[in-house]
Design a protein around this motif. Sequence first.
Motif, PDB file in Angstrom:
ATOM      1  N   GLY A 214       0.829  -1.193   0.000  1.00 13.82           N
ATOM      2  CA  GLY A 214       0.000   0.000   0.000  1.00 13.82           C
ATOM      3  C   GLY A 214       0.864   1.243   0.000  1.00 13.82           C
ATOM      4  O   GLY A 214       2.092   1.183  -0.100  1.00 13.82           O
ATOM      5  N   GLN A 215       0.206   2.387   0.150  1.00  8.33           N
ATOM      6  CA  GLN A 215       0.899   3.669   0.126  1.00  8.33           C
ATOM      7  C   GLN A 215       0.505   4.475   1.352  1.00  8.33           C
ATOM      8  O   GLN A 215      -0.662   4.502   1.741  1.00  8.33           O
ATOM      9  N   VAL A 221       4.766   0.948   0.785  1.00  5.83           N
ATOM     10  CA  VAL A 221       5.057   0.008   1.872  1.00  5.83           C
ATOM     11  C   VAL A 221       4.683  -1.394   1.391  1.00  5.83           C
ATOM     12  O   VAL A 221       3.560  -1.618   0.936  1.00  5.83           O
ATOM     13  N   LEU A 222       5.630  -2.327   1.482  1.00  7.73           N
ATOM     14  CA  LEU A 222       5.405  -3.699   1.021  1.00  7.73           C
ATOM     15  C   LEU A 222       5.831  -4.671   2.114  1.00  7.73           C
ATOM     16  O   LEU A 222       6.942  -4.580   2.639  1.00  7.73           O
ATOM     17  N   TYR A 232       9.385  -5.656   5.994  1.00  6.55           N
ATOM     18  CA  TYR A 232       8.657  -4.496   5.493  1.00  6.55           C
ATOM     19  C   TYR A 232       9.650  -3.642   4.697  1.00  6.55           C
ATOM     20  O   TYR A 232      10.674  -3.218   5.237  1.00  6.55           O
ATOM     21  N   ALA A 233       9.349  -3.396   3.441  1.00  5.61           N
ATOM     22  CA  ALA A 233      10.168  -2.505   2.622  1.00  5.61           C
ATOM     23  C   ALA A 233       9.425  -1.190   2.435  1.00  5.61           C
ATOM     24  O   ALA A 233       8.236  -1.183   2.106  1.00  5.61           O
ATOM     25  N   VAL A 234      10.133  -0.071   2.678  1.00  6.23           N
ATOM     26  CA  VAL A 234       9.528   1.262   2.555  1.00  6.23           C
ATOM     27  C   VAL A 234      10.417   2.104   1.645  1.00  6.23           C
ATOM     28  O   VAL A 234      11.647   2.149   1.820  1.00  6.23           O
ATOM     29  N   GLU A 241       8.362  -1.116  -9.066  1.00  5.77           N
ATOM     30  CA  GLU A 241       9.797  -1.171  -8.776  1.00  5.77           C
ATOM     31  C   GLU A 241      10.050  -1.762  -7.392  1.00  5.77           C
ATOM     32  O   GLU A 241      10.987  -2.551  -7.202  1.00  5.77           O
ATOM     33  N   LEU A 242       9.221  -1.390  -6.415  1.00  6.36           N
ATOM     34  CA  LEU A 242       9.408  -1.944  -5.071  1.00  6.36           C
ATOM     35  C   LEU A 242       9.094  -3.436  -5.067  1.00  6.36           C
ATOM     36  O   LEU A 242       9.782  -4.218  -4.399  1.00  6.36           O
ATOM     37  N   ALA A 243       8.074  -3.844  -5.814  1.00  8.72           N
ATOM     38  CA  ALA A 243       7.764  -5.274  -5.920  1.00  8.72           C
ATOM     39  C   ALA A 243       8.914  -6.030  -6.587  1.00  8.72           C
ATOM     40  O   ALA A 243       9.247  -7.161  -6.190  1.00  8.72           O
ATOM     41  N   ASP A 244       9.554  -5.423  -7.595  1.00 11.39           N
ATOM     42  CA  ASP A 244      10.707  -6.054  -8.246  1.00 11.39           C
ATOM     43  C   ASP A 244      11.858  -6.229  -7.252  1.00 11.39           C
ATOM     44  O   ASP A 244      12.524  -7.274  -7.223  1.00 11.39           O
ATOM     45  N   PHE A 245      12.092  -5.204  -6.442  1.00 10.49           N
ATOM     46  CA  PHE A 245      13.148  -5.297  -5.421  1.00 10.49           C
ATOM     47  C   PHE A 245      12.849  -6.437  -4.448  1.00 10.49           C
ATOM     48  O   PHE A 245      13.727  -7.255  -4.132  1.00 10.49           O
TER      49      PHE A 245
END
Length: 257
Positions: A214-215, A221-222, A232-234, A241-245
């Motif tokens: 979400g945002q 935030v993933l 948790y990745a922020v 791009e965050l999902a790829d990371f």
Amino acid sequence: MNCQQTQELMSAYLDAELDASAALRLQEHLDDCDGCRAALTELEALQRRIAAQACQHQAPPHLRHRIQAALAAQRPTLPRPAKRQKTWSWAWINLGLATMASTAFAVTLSLYLNQPSTDTLIEQELVASHFRALMPNHLADVASTDQHTVKPWFAGKLDFSPPVHDLAAEGYPLIGGRLDYVQQRPVAALVYRHHQHIINVYVWPSAPHGTRQGQRQGFQVLRWAQEGMMFYAVSDLNPQELADFARELRAKAAGSM
């Protein structure tokens, strides 16, 4: 921003309710003001005590009888040939009690539904932490691109060993780590970079949870779970791009098991 303005906004700052500009100006003032930093520390401690010790009290069982007595005392005195009048009076009392009970239930339900969930509270804390980390000299306690330097640094500082992986070959180099706090417990914060974007990855032991993305306040935030850890990745990367990371990090972790 002066001391009075800073202290008026501290509660909103701790709850991650300020916009990025206001939070930046407040943080700059905190960096230069010992008094306001001390006030912020006291407020954080107060919030922790309230969260840990606050309690709720249920209405006593005799409340119905007290309400009935109060309503009966306030009803007008009328001539009463009427057994029927008495019946209707109690009918109105019961109707009033039912209305009050329904209103109280509606208010209670509204308050309950408006309470932020645990996931929401965690995400608010993490976004606030990510934003503070972007301030000068707040990003990393151990600055290194070597995972064999970053991982041992956490020894003795945490009651678990966080998985640390370098993703330089995938375009996400590790640049360091730091100790942080989420929900009043210490966690590992691993710092990665993708071009000009910073990615903070918060890690702590947890039971399995589903993936969540979400945002909040302009940051992505993933969440995912792996190796008995919560991740948790922020970042200000876009969602894809965050999902790829996260996919690259999960693949690296799975390959090292």
